[in-house]
Design an enzyme around this catalytic site. Sequence first.
Site, PDB file in Angstrom:
ATOM      1  N   ASN A 116     -12.246  13.888   0.506  1.00  0.00           N
ATOM      2  CA  ASN A 116     -12.983  12.720   0.020  1.00  0.00           C
ATOM      3  C   ASN A 116     -14.464  13.075  -0.032  1.00  0.00           C
ATOM      4  O   ASN A 116     -14.932  13.915   0.746  1.00  0.00           O
ATOM      5  CB  ASN A 116     -12.789  11.531   0.963  1.00  0.00           C
TER       6      ASN A 116
ATOM      7  N   ARG B  23       0.834  -1.208   0.000  1.00  0.00           N
ATOM      8  CA  ARG B  23       0.000   0.000   0.000  1.00  0.00           C
ATOM      9  C   ARG B  23       0.869   1.258   0.000  1.00  0.00           C
ATOM     10  O   ARG B  23       0.650   2.189  -0.762  1.00  0.00           O
ATOM     11  CB  ARG B  23      -0.915  -0.016   1.228  1.00  0.00           C
TER      12      ARG B  23
ATOM     13  N   HIS C 217     -18.279  11.269   0.206  1.00  0.00           N
ATOM     14  CA  HIS C 217     -18.925  10.030   0.635  1.00  0.00           C
ATOM     15  C   HIS C 217     -20.439  10.193   0.513  1.00  0.00           C
ATOM     16  O   HIS C 217     -20.980  11.225   0.924  1.00  0.00           O
ATOM     17  CB  HIS C 217     -18.532   9.711   2.084  1.00  0.00           C
TER      18      HIS C 217
ATOM     19  N   LEU D 262      -5.913   4.889   2.061  1.00  0.00           N
ATOM     20  CA  LEU D 262      -4.579   5.462   1.865  1.00  0.00           C
ATOM     21  C   LEU D 262      -3.696   5.095   3.057  1.00  0.00           C
ATOM     22  O   LEU D 262      -4.180   4.938   4.184  1.00  0.00           O
ATOM     23  CB  LEU D 262      -4.686   6.977   1.759  1.00  0.00           C
TER      24      LEU D 262
ATOM     25  N   ASP E 196     -13.597   7.295   6.190  1.00  0.00           N
ATOM     26  CA  ASP E 196     -14.769   8.191   6.128  1.00  0.00           C
ATOM     27  C   ASP E 196     -14.947   8.973   7.425  1.00  0.00           C
ATOM     28  O   ASP E 196     -16.029   9.004   8.019  1.00  0.00           O
ATOM     29  CB  ASP E 196     -16.054   7.377   5.823  1.00  0.00           C
TER      30      ASP E 196
ATOM     31  N   ARG F  97      -9.838   2.558  -2.232  1.00  0.00           N
ATOM     32  CA  ARG F  97      -8.828   1.959  -1.353  1.00  0.00           C
ATOM     33  C   ARG F  97      -8.521   2.898  -0.205  1.00  0.00           C
ATOM     34  O   ARG F  97      -8.712   4.107  -0.312  1.00  0.00           O
ATOM     35  CB  ARG F  97      -7.530   1.702  -2.138  1.00  0.00           C
TER      36      ARG F  97
HETATM   37  C1  GRF Z   1     -19.587   8.340  -5.261  1.00  0.00           C
HETATM   38  O1  GRF Z   1     -20.858   7.974  -4.787  1.00  0.00           O
HETATM   39  C2  GRF Z   1     -18.718   8.835  -4.135  1.00  0.00           C
HETATM   40  O2  GRF Z   1     -19.437   9.491  -3.128  1.00  0.00           O
HETATM   41  C3  GRF Z   1     -18.141   7.553  -3.589  1.00  0.00           C
HETATM   42  O3  GRF Z   1     -17.908   6.761  -4.721  1.00  0.00           O
HETATM   43  C4  GRF Z   1     -18.793   7.136  -5.770  1.00  0.00           C
HETATM   44  C5  GRF Z   1     -17.947   7.474  -6.945  1.00  0.00           C
HETATM   45  O4  GRF Z   1     -18.704   7.732  -8.088  1.00  0.00           O
HETATM   46  N1  GRF Z   1     -16.955   7.814  -2.810  1.00  0.00           N
HETATM   47  P1  GRF Z   1     -18.012   8.395  -9.358  1.00  0.00           P
HETATM   48  O5  GRF Z   1     -16.881   7.464  -9.770  1.00  0.00           O
HETATM   49  O6  GRF Z   1     -17.517   9.751  -8.966  1.00  0.00           O
HETATM   50  O7  GRF Z   1     -19.088   8.438 -10.391  1.00  0.00           O
END
Ligand code: GRF
Length: 200
Positions: free
Chosen positions: A107, A65, A109, A93, A145, A91
Amino acid sequence: MKRLGIIISGRGSNMVALAEAVANGTVPGTEVAVVISNIPTAGGLELARERGIPTFVHDHRGVSREEHDRQMAEELQRRGVDLVCLAGYMRLLSPWFISEFENRILNIHPSLLPAFTGLDAQRQAFEYGVGYTGCTVHLVDRQLDHGPIVRQSVVPVLADDDVERLAARILAAEHRLYPEAVNLILSGRYRIEGRRVLAT
Ligand code: GRF
């Protein structure tokens, strides 16, 4: 010019939303310096190339990793990236990478954190029966997250929803939210107090 590095693993719709926000001036004074994928077949790579954005594949298979993250970091640093945006990077980090880019990794989510971390957050929320869910942009720390929340957007669950319809509305909200969060962080007009990101 501020420079974004975007890391993906899949279809790349959030990457496209960021690239379009940069192109149409919603995220001013910024360019997307590079899109990196750990998956050679990620659909988002082609979408980035079509937009003239340099792309790199750093396959994670067969390396540790941290070694993988060092390869990505070298690419990002070589391109003078100011802010790393994870956009569907599937993945974890390494602690090394997170310290190297401390408070410079975002990020997105698809839930209102801290609810429904991990995979399939839209389905988790739907099956739990919540009335409201949404999406979160947060700074990345060593827990999944988890880092300080930069922006959230609420999406109601409708009576006739199924997971797919709900996920589609969350995704549309993600595409609006991510550029806003990037603007705040790139502006530097914020401070972090504990877990709170406060606009200044
Ligand atoms: C999204 O729902 C994001 O929130 C999550 O993974 C998904 C990625 O979708 N982390 P995309 O590849 O940006 O269409």
